[in-house]
Write a protein that holds these residues in place. Structure first.
Motif, short mmCIF file in Angstrom:
data_model
loop_
_atom_site.label_atom_id
_atom_site.label_comp_id
_atom_site.label_asym_id
_atom_site.label_seq_id
_atom_site.Cartn_x
_atom_site.Cartn_y
_atom_site.Cartn_z
N GLY A 7 -8.67 54.43 36.54
CA GLY A 7 -7.89 54.47 35.32
C GLY A 7 -8.82 54.69 34.15
N VAL A 8 -8.34 55.32 33.11
CA VAL A 8 -9.16 55.62 31.93
C VAL A 8 -8.51 55.02 30.70
CG1 VAL A 8 -10.16 57.43 30.50
CG2 VAL A 8 -10.02 57.72 32.97
N LEU A 9 -9.32 54.29 29.93
CA LEU A 9 -8.83 53.69 28.69
C LEU A 9 -9.13 54.62 27.52
CD1 LEU A 9 -9.89 49.94 29.09
CD2 LEU A 9 -7.85 51.11 29.93
N GLY A 10 -8.12 55.30 27.04
CA GLY A 10 -8.30 56.19 25.91
C GLY A 10 -8.41 57.64 26.33
N CYS A 11 -8.17 58.52 25.38
CA CYS A 11 -8.18 59.97 25.64
C CYS A 11 -9.32 60.63 24.86
CB CYS A 11 -6.84 60.58 25.25
SG CYS A 11 -5.43 59.83 26.09
N ALA A 12 -10.49 60.04 24.94
CA ALA A 12 -11.64 60.54 24.20
C ALA A 12 -12.03 61.94 24.66
CB ALA A 12 -12.82 59.59 24.37
N ARG A 13 -12.73 62.64 23.78
CA ARG A 13 -13.14 64.01 24.08
C ARG A 13 -14.05 64.07 25.31
NH1 ARG A 13 -16.24 67.49 19.56
NH2 ARG A 13 -17.74 65.80 19.89
N VAL A 14 -14.97 63.08 25.44
CA VAL A 14 -15.87 63.10 26.59
C VAL A 14 -15.09 62.95 27.89
CG1 VAL A 14 -16.32 60.59 26.55
CG2 VAL A 14 -18.02 62.16 27.52
N PHE A 15 -13.99 62.22 27.86
CA PHE A 15 -13.15 62.13 29.05
C PHE A 15 -12.48 63.47 29.35
CE2 PHE A 15 -8.59 61.64 30.26
CZ PHE A 15 -8.81 61.54 31.63
N GLU A 16 -11.87 64.05 28.33
CA GLU A 16 -11.13 65.30 28.54
C GLU A 16 -12.05 66.44 28.98
OE1 GLU A 16 -7.59 66.15 27.74
OE2 GLU A 16 -7.27 65.19 25.79
N ARG A 17 -13.23 66.53 28.36
CA ARG A 17 -14.12 67.65 28.62
C ARG A 17 -15.00 67.45 29.85
NH1 ARG A 17 -17.62 69.20 23.61
NH2 ARG A 17 -18.25 70.81 25.10
N TYR A 55 0.09 55.18 30.59
CA TYR A 55 0.45 53.90 29.98
C TYR A 55 0.25 53.96 28.47
CZ TYR A 55 0.45 51.98 34.71
OH TYR A 55 0.72 51.72 36.04
N GLY A 56 1.15 53.25 27.77
CA GLY A 56 1.08 53.21 26.31
C GLY A 56 0.25 52.08 25.76
N SER A 57 -0.48 51.38 26.64
CA SER A 57 -1.42 50.35 26.18
C SER A 57 -2.49 50.18 27.23
CB SER A 57 -0.72 49.01 25.93
OG SER A 57 -0.38 48.37 27.16
N TYR A 58 -3.66 49.72 26.81
CA TYR A 58 -4.75 49.49 27.74
C TYR A 58 -4.43 48.32 28.67
CZ TYR A 58 -7.17 52.27 24.18
OH TYR A 58 -7.54 53.24 23.29
N ASP A 59 -3.79 47.29 28.13
CA ASP A 59 -3.43 46.13 28.96
C ASP A 59 -2.50 46.52 30.10
OD1 ASP A 59 -4.84 43.94 27.74
OD2 ASP A 59 -3.49 44.11 26.03
N ALA A 60 -1.57 47.43 29.82
CA ALA A 60 -0.64 47.87 30.86
C ALA A 60 -1.37 48.56 32.00
CB ALA A 60 0.42 48.78 30.26
N LEU A 61 -2.36 49.38 31.66
CA LEU A 61 -3.13 50.05 32.70
C LEU A 61 -3.90 49.03 33.53
CD1 LEU A 61 -5.13 53.31 32.56
CD2 LEU A 61 -6.26 51.25 33.40
N LEU A 62 -4.49 48.04 32.87
CA LEU A 62 -5.27 47.03 33.59
C LEU A 62 -4.40 46.20 34.53
CD1 LEU A 62 -7.77 45.77 30.86
CD2 LEU A 62 -8.12 47.50 32.63
N ALA A 63 -3.11 46.14 34.26
CA ALA A 63 -2.19 45.38 35.12
C ALA A 63 -1.77 46.16 36.36
CB ALA A 63 -0.94 44.99 34.33
N ASP A 64 -2.11 47.44 36.45
CA ASP A 64 -1.76 48.28 37.58
C ASP A 64 -2.66 47.91 38.76
OD1 ASP A 64 -1.43 50.31 39.48
OD2 ASP A 64 -1.16 51.86 37.96
N THR A 65 -2.08 47.33 39.79
CA THR A 65 -2.86 46.85 40.93
C THR A 65 -3.38 47.97 41.82
OG1 THR A 65 -0.82 46.52 42.18
CG2 THR A 65 -1.69 44.62 40.98
N ASP A 66 -2.89 49.18 41.64
CA ASP A 66 -3.39 50.31 42.42
C ASP A 66 -4.76 50.78 41.93
OD1 ASP A 66 -1.21 50.43 44.11
OD2 ASP A 66 -0.11 51.83 42.83
N ILE A 67 -5.07 50.46 40.68
CA ILE A 67 -6.31 50.94 40.07
C ILE A 67 -7.47 50.03 40.48
CG2 ILE A 67 -7.54 51.29 37.89
CD1 ILE A 67 -4.79 52.04 36.68
N GLU A 68 -8.52 50.64 41.00
CA GLU A 68 -9.70 49.88 41.44
C GLU A 68 -10.83 49.91 40.41
OE1 GLU A 68 -10.69 50.42 45.80
OE2 GLU A 68 -9.43 52.18 45.42
N ALA A 69 -10.94 50.99 39.68
CA ALA A 69 -12.05 51.15 38.74
C ALA A 69 -11.54 51.72 37.43
CB ALA A 69 -13.11 52.07 39.33
N VAL A 70 -12.23 51.37 36.37
CA VAL A 70 -11.85 51.82 35.03
C VAL A 70 -13.04 52.52 34.39
CG1 VAL A 70 -11.24 51.05 32.71
CG2 VAL A 70 -10.09 50.06 34.68
N TYR A 71 -12.77 53.67 33.78
CA TYR A 71 -13.76 54.34 32.95
C TYR A 71 -13.42 54.07 31.50
CZ TYR A 71 -16.12 58.13 30.45
OH TYR A 71 -16.86 58.84 29.56
#
Length: 323
Positions: A7-17, A55-71
């Motif tokens: 899962g990724v927190l935010g839509c930063a340019r470094v993520f997109e590119r 997800y419309g919030s970072y907390d919501a993404l962190l609550a997703d039990t399918d996600i193992e790692a976060v960038y």
């Protein structure tokens, strides 16, 4: 082996590119979800890059039990908070550099990772490029003799955007924390020790108050030294040189490699000639993701470049305290 779901927190340019294509190409990882403070933006970004969820919030993404790692490519001042929250939610964390803005933040983050038994890595992607393996091979061979001095520079002509995070001192902006940390990290890595003293000069942008470039001279154990420059106000340069008593190694595109392949130049045994080693283009972000995912699947693997964010933070503080 199942791919590690990121899962990724935010839509930063470094993520997109950089990171989104890396996750798409990685053999052992997959982009599963994107979060933004705007659900619409998260949905658009997830759709663009093939993520299954938005997800419309970072907390919501962190609550997703399918996600193992976060960038985490968030602004620098948010790295510590969201790294610790992600670890508390049971996620491994790959955090963009600089890991932290202070030693105490880095210690907090490293402590949270140790307590949780989860993986934490600072995102210095350049270390995963195969050209640096050649550098260490030459070093170990003794071809350049004892290393004495490291020179590193990472600069580019940045367009001034005083509403952007790179120009906001409260968010950890400035050239040193954006690009100067790369040659600092490389000096620590290649000299295999930590700096003991630093003297730095910063040129300050008069509008924002951040450094437009910082130059530093550092002392290392065993009579070794390093010089580094990170800048927003100079032509693009991404290079380091390691000078020994009998030769030198020059990496021409050390940190940002471009698309055309790179060369490592070796002048050995007090020779006047150089030997060039060419490396075809490879995605160092993909290699970083694959290494991190492999370390998640196999706890016995070394997390090189590893959880040395505390030591990096101490080196950063040494430079900044000398200004």
């Amino acid at each position: 082996m199942d791919k590690v779901k990121f899962g990724v927190l935010g839509c930063a340019r470094v993520f997109e590119r950089r990171m989104a294509p890396a996750l798409k190409s990685a053999g052992n990882a997959v982009l599963h979800a994107v979060a933004s403070r705007s659900l619409e933006k998260a949905q658009a970004t997830a759709g663009k890059h093939g993520a299954a969820k938005a997800y419309g919030s970072y907390d919501a993404l962190l609550a997703d039990t399918d996600i193992e790692a976060v960038y985490i490519p968030l602004p620098n001042d948010q790295h510590a908070e969201w790294t610790v929250k992600a670890l508390a939610a049971g996620k491994h964390v790959l955090c963009d550099k600089p890991l932290a803005l202070s030693v105490s933040e880095a210690e907090w983050m490293a402590g949270a990772a140790a307590a949780s038994g989860l993986r934490l890595m600072e995102g210095f992607m350049y270390r995963h490029h195969p050209q640096h393996k050649k550098v260490f091979e030459v070093l170990r061979s003794g071809a350049i003799g004892e290393p004495v001095h490291f020179r590193g520079i990472f600069t580019y002509p940045a367009t001034a955007d005083h509403a952007g995070i790179r120009w906001n001192p409260a968010q950890g902006g400035g050239a040193f924390l954006d690009v100067g940390v790369y040659p600092l990290n490389a000096a620590r890595w290649l000299l295999e020790s930590e700096p003991t003293e630093a003297k730095a000069i910063a040129i300050t942008d008069p509008t924002s108050g951040v450094d437009s470039h910082t130059a530093a001279l550092l002392a290392f154990p065993n009579n070794r030294t390093a010089s580094l420059i990170g800048g927003f106000d100079q032509a693009f340069t991404s290079r380091y040189e390691l000078v020994g008593r009998e030769g030198s190694i020059t990496v021409e595109r050390a940190f940002q490699v471009g698309e055309s392949g790179v060369r490592v130049l070796v002048r050995a045994n007090n020779s006047d000639t150089e030997e060039a080693f060419f490396f075809e283009h490879t995605d160092q972000f993909q290699l970083e993701v694959e290494h991190f995912a492999a370390c998640i699947r196999n706890s016995e693997l070394s997390l090189e470049p590893g959880e040395d964010g505390v030591a990096q933070a101490r080196a950063q503080a040494l430079v900044l305290s000398s200004l």
